[in-house]
Design an enzyme around this catalytic site. Sequence first.
Site, PDB file in Angstrom:
ATOM      1  N   ASP A  50      47.389 105.430  31.352  1.00 50.46           N
ATOM      2  CA  ASP A  50      48.444 106.329  30.886  1.00 50.46           C
ATOM      3  C   ASP A  50      48.062 107.015  29.578  1.00 50.46           C
ATOM      4  OD1 ASP A  50      48.634 103.897  29.490  1.00 50.46           O
ATOM      5  OD2 ASP A  50      50.672 104.393  28.865  1.00 50.46           O
ATOM      6  N   GLU A  51      48.817 108.060  29.257  1.00 48.73           N
ATOM      7  CA  GLU A  51      48.727 108.763  27.971  1.00 48.73           C
ATOM      8  C   GLU A  51      47.288 109.145  27.635  1.00 48.73           C
ATOM      9  OE1 GLU A  51      50.612 106.052  25.271  1.00 48.73           O
ATOM     10  OE2 GLU A  51      52.636 106.612  25.919  1.00 48.73           O
ATOM     11  N   VAL A  52      46.646 109.856  28.570  1.00 45.01           N
ATOM     12  CA  VAL A  52      45.260 110.267  28.388  1.00 45.01           C
ATOM     13  C   VAL A  52      45.214 111.760  28.061  1.00 45.01           C
ATOM     14  CG1 VAL A  52      42.988 110.425  29.439  1.00 45.01           C
ATOM     15  CG2 VAL A  52      44.473 108.485  29.971  1.00 45.01           C
TER      16      VAL A  52
END
Length: 516
Positions: free
Chosen positions: A317-319
């Site tokens: 996530d959150e890349v």
Amino acid sequence: MASKSLDRFALPRFLLLSLAASLLLSPSHGWIPRRRPASSSAADDQLVYLWPLPELFRHGHRTLSVDPDLALDLRIPGGESLALSEAFERYRDLIFTQWERSAHRSYTDYDVNKLTVLVASDDDTLQFGADESYTLSVGGGESFSVVNGAAIEANTVYGALRGLETFSQLCAPNIENKTVEIQKAPWYIEDEPRFSFRGLLIDTSRHYLPVNVIKQVIDAMSYAKLNVLHWHIVDEQSFPLEVPSYPNLWKGIHIMAEVDVPGHAESWGAGYPDLWPSANCTEPLDVSKNFTFEVISGILTDMRKIFPFGLFHLGGDEVNTDCWNSTPHVKQWLQERNMTTKEAYQYFVLRAQKIATSLGKKPSMRSRKISICKPLGPGVCPQAVAQGFRCIMSNQGVWYLDHLDVTWENFYNTEPLEGINNATQQKLVLGGEVCMWGEMVDTSNVQQTIWPRAAAAAERLWSPREATSVGNLNTTVLPRLHYFRCLLNHRGVAAAPVTSKPAREPPHGPASCFLQ
């Protein structure tokens, strides 16, 4: 409600148990509340103070006394089970204090002086398909069980252990006559979990949690019948895990286990700078280098030795991939393969997944429909299962424990099958998970942030949907959750008052734990 045959519980199930030996076998010492809250209405008289609520139960109106020297009659192939014998001793200590034992009367004065545990298999190997079902009967005679008195019947050791927890919750101290009683007897309970995956995430990458605190969390999970400890170990702030294949990742910074890639991995470069695309681009990890995937393979290989659990979390996530385009050698690698950064991210995830699969792990990703999806928001599970993927529900708006404005009602009312009406697709939902992210918690406040709100989700994941979706929560659920919070307190778990706003706030004045 019609009785069901125990044989149906023998059907295999896809059971995900992480550190479940600890979850099931390691209750800490303490004792349950002195007395259940006095009934104030006919509705209160109908409440069953068990958490989570069993799948099927019947009870009467008698009160039975329990012998402080309660004996175990274990009937299992091979004749003995160290796991069950030790668990029985710990549960007996949870039920009885020195106070009750000092008031011991003669043997014949007690209604329940023996607990018979019948288990079909002595195989206590933790693996997918482990069966947690059990039946429990107390004081019902031959019509309720194959034995008289109190009895637990299960196909596996793990079902018997779940039954021990339920039996312990039936036992309530009576301060007037200094005994432990089972009220509303006789009891007959058939029980099994609604979902196989009932998880709690803890995060030790942001703040250090001592081993004894983690064990206390595990103990409390067993009381609520949660069965998967999802351990978020590594993030951009630290890499607090010793990996023999790559020892420099361990820099003196202070197990489903999780290693989050390719984002949230800035800390990796402290020991191996080549994992960074550049000094100015420290995450996500360098997608262009084989070395990156060699390190991931080495880590997963070593962690397989530490954590034999078949599910492994790869984050995902959150890349933010912008700096891949601004790093010359990565940009060239992308151009040579005619890839966008979005496609390169997909390549990274799939390659990491193949590594995990080759090592016998089933990879789980957050917010990505790859093998097993763990979504961050509403609507993702319905989309994932519609495409044939399995899903573990974890909605950040209502099941993130670090959101202190989210009340117990929100946790309780969140339904993993919401928006999924197709029966085949519903079977692809493995369960759900509440998350204790660690930015704002440490040893000083982690327990009261987790409990009792996590227990609200635990009942949703264990009990039948029809039992958790009817009536006024303030009359059908809240009194029972107050009681369970009291039980946690008396067992040494620092559970905050149920109705605290914001969550984890201490009591605002003197009152019974049944009313806070």
